[in-house]
Design a protein around this motif. Sequence first.
Motif, PDB file in Angstrom:
ATOM      1  N   ALA A 150      46.363  43.223  28.309  1.00 18.33           N
ATOM      2  CA  ALA A 150      46.527  43.153  29.769  1.00 18.33           C
ATOM      3  C   ALA A 150      47.290  44.388  30.230  1.00 18.33           C
ATOM      4  N   LYS A 151      47.167  44.720  31.516  1.00 21.38           N
ATOM      5  CA  LYS A 151      47.942  45.843  32.059  1.00 21.38           C
ATOM      6  C   LYS A 151      49.414  45.442  32.111  1.00 21.38           C
TER       7      LYS A 151
ATOM      8  N   VAL B 196      51.373  42.202  33.943  1.00 20.03           N
ATOM      9  CA  VAL B 196      50.514  41.045  34.235  1.00 20.03           C
ATOM     10  C   VAL B 196      51.212  39.801  33.673  1.00 20.03           C
TER      11      VAL B 196
ATOM     12  N   VAL C  35      52.353  34.464  34.708  1.00 18.90           N
ATOM     13  CA  VAL C  35      51.230  35.408  34.804  1.00 18.90           C
ATOM     14  C   VAL C  35      51.124  35.864  36.257  1.00 18.90           C
ATOM     15  N   GLN C  36      50.932  37.182  36.446  1.00 21.88           N
ATOM     16  CA  GLN C  36      50.798  37.754  37.793  1.00 21.88           C
ATOM     17  C   GLN C  36      49.381  38.280  37.972  1.00 21.88           C
ATOM     18  N   SER C  37      48.947  38.395  39.214  1.00 20.09           N
ATOM     19  CA  SER C  37      47.629  38.980  39.471  1.00 20.09           C
ATOM     20  C   SER C  37      47.714  40.494  39.260  1.00 20.09           C
ATOM     21  N   GLU C  38      46.548  41.138  39.175  1.00 19.06           N
ATOM     22  CA  GLU C  38      46.485  42.595  38.953  1.00 19.06           C
ATOM     23  C   GLU C  38      47.232  43.352  40.059  1.00 19.06           C
TER      24      GLU C  38
ATOM     25  N   ALA D 154      50.993  43.026  39.617  1.00 20.47           N
ATOM     26  CA  ALA D 154      51.387  43.857  38.473  1.00 20.47           C
ATOM     27  C   ALA D 154      51.416  45.332  38.863  1.00 20.47           C
TER      28      ALA D 154
ATOM     29  N   ASN E  40      39.358  38.666  35.729  1.00 19.34           N
ATOM     30  CA  ASN E  40      40.824  38.649  35.880  1.00 19.34           C
ATOM     31  C   ASN E  40      41.442  37.526  35.053  1.00 19.34           C
ATOM     32  N   VAL E  41      42.755  37.619  34.890  1.00 17.78           N
ATOM     33  CA  VAL E  41      43.467  36.590  34.120  1.00 17.78           C
ATOM     34  C   VAL E  41      43.495  35.297  34.932  1.00 17.78           C
TER      35      VAL E  41
ATOM     36  N   GLN F  83      45.007  32.383  36.640  1.00 26.21           N
ATOM     37  CA  GLN F  83      46.373  32.260  37.188  1.00 26.21           C
ATOM     38  C   GLN F  83      46.915  30.836  36.996  1.00 26.21           C
TER      39      GLN F  83
END
Length: 532
Positions: free
Chosen positions: A78-79, A82, A93-96, A99, A265-266, A268
């Motif tokens: 992940a970046k 995140v 966990v955060q959104s892109e 992040a 995307n991850v 959430q």
Amino acid sequence: TQYSFKEVFGTLVAQKQLFDAVAKPLVEDLIRGKNGLLFTYGVTGSGKTHTMTGSPGDGGLLPRCLAMIFNSIGPFQAKRFVFKLDDKNGVDVQSEVEALLERQRREALPVPKTPSGKRQLDPEFADMIDVQDHCRVEEVDEDNVYGVFVSYIEIYNNYIYDLLEEAPFESIKPKWNSCNTPVRNGDFVPPQSKILREDQNHNMYVTGCTEVEVKSTEEAFEVFWRAGQKKRRIANTQLNRESSRSHSVFIIKLAQAPLDADGDNVLQEKEQITLSQLSLVDLAGSERTNRTKAEGNRLREAGNINQSLMTLRTCIEVLRENQLYGTNKMVPYRDSKLTHLFKNYFDGEGKVRMIVCVNPKAEDYEESLQVMRFAEMTQEVEVARPVDRPLCGLTPGRRFRNQAFREELSRKLELRGGPIGAEPEEQSAAELFFQSLPPLPSCELLDINDDQTLPKLIEALEQRHKMRQMLAEEFAKNVLAFKTMLQEFDSSITSKENYIQGKLADKEKTITGQRAELERLEKKIKTLEYKV
């Protein structure tokens, strides 16, 4: 005396053989969401730190573990930010977008950045992490994204210190003046020892410990080497020139969360995040103080080292006794920070491995016997294993299916030369306007006597200009009509509002009058009741 172990490695064994036999299964478990703990245990000078970190040109267990983790999860990371660790041993966990904002905010801060893998590596340890064999975990879940966090602590004199904390460790030695008394240093704030706490899942963790997110083997090892290893307490004793005076614990945390149904995307959802941890522990050497000729601080350190190792032995002995004879004796984890920190592992929260380092020196004979006896006994302790957590119910293989779909879509777009399904009736107003104008004639002047091209061009441009003026006038009329409509609409709304307000005021008056009448009648009722 004979002792038997699961595996015995000779003096000429390569670091890779040792890693494959002992640490590789722990890394595989880490990536599959399970915890692991690896100890190196033995007499002072028997090669525990060498086994853990290695030597130039031949990295030890720690750099090999890091290399295997990043080789396995490299393309699925992940970046940065995140995943975000909270201060209660959990992970969010955060959104892109969140992040990205956090990355920009951190870059703007005037703090020293964590070492980047792209920069020139310190030659002091560069060849330690040059692990050529590129071993990786088979069947990594490619529909997950991963984040790696490292922390490095030491347990010194039964206190826990954070080695990655930004603090001037060097100035822990007081300055002496001419009268041979220590000078007060007002600027110096000594490093604070950390407290152990239990999280909601009953796992032990160090409060306020610095956890650095790392993206490559080089970056992780640089954090370990530069920030941690330089601050670790070592001292010169008669048994070893650089004797580790503390138990060091390097913790690798791996957060993983599934991708959403689109594979973009991850997901959430905090409940779907798995956080697993691999702890690599380099224990301080057990030693006899009459042989190390320790005195003062060294003597107190040795006492604390031996005390914590003794507690470790006692805990394992009680566990063994409970399992052998079915007793329910209390295991004294709390007697030492070392055993308290890893209480969960002994309760069955993951695999525990111990590497026993033995020095064939004749002078170490008695200590080696004690070490071997203890290590042989620990093999008999079997801890229960927890069940695997259930996985999320999304379709496997969605990451690569989505990538393949996007590639195919872009290929089709290139072939068609425009967006798919763009029919003439879907054209924008601007395109229609440009199409309605008369076409421009050819503007090439090939002949000096050509007296037709320019007049034709001027005529076409004049026609276009007239059309544009007509359209502009029509547009101005439409705007004016729309404005008038809006004003009429606005005035009608205002009049309606005024009318409604008047009605409301009348109603309010009526209600007030009725309330007064009610109150009068209630008073009358009370008077009549009193009379009755």
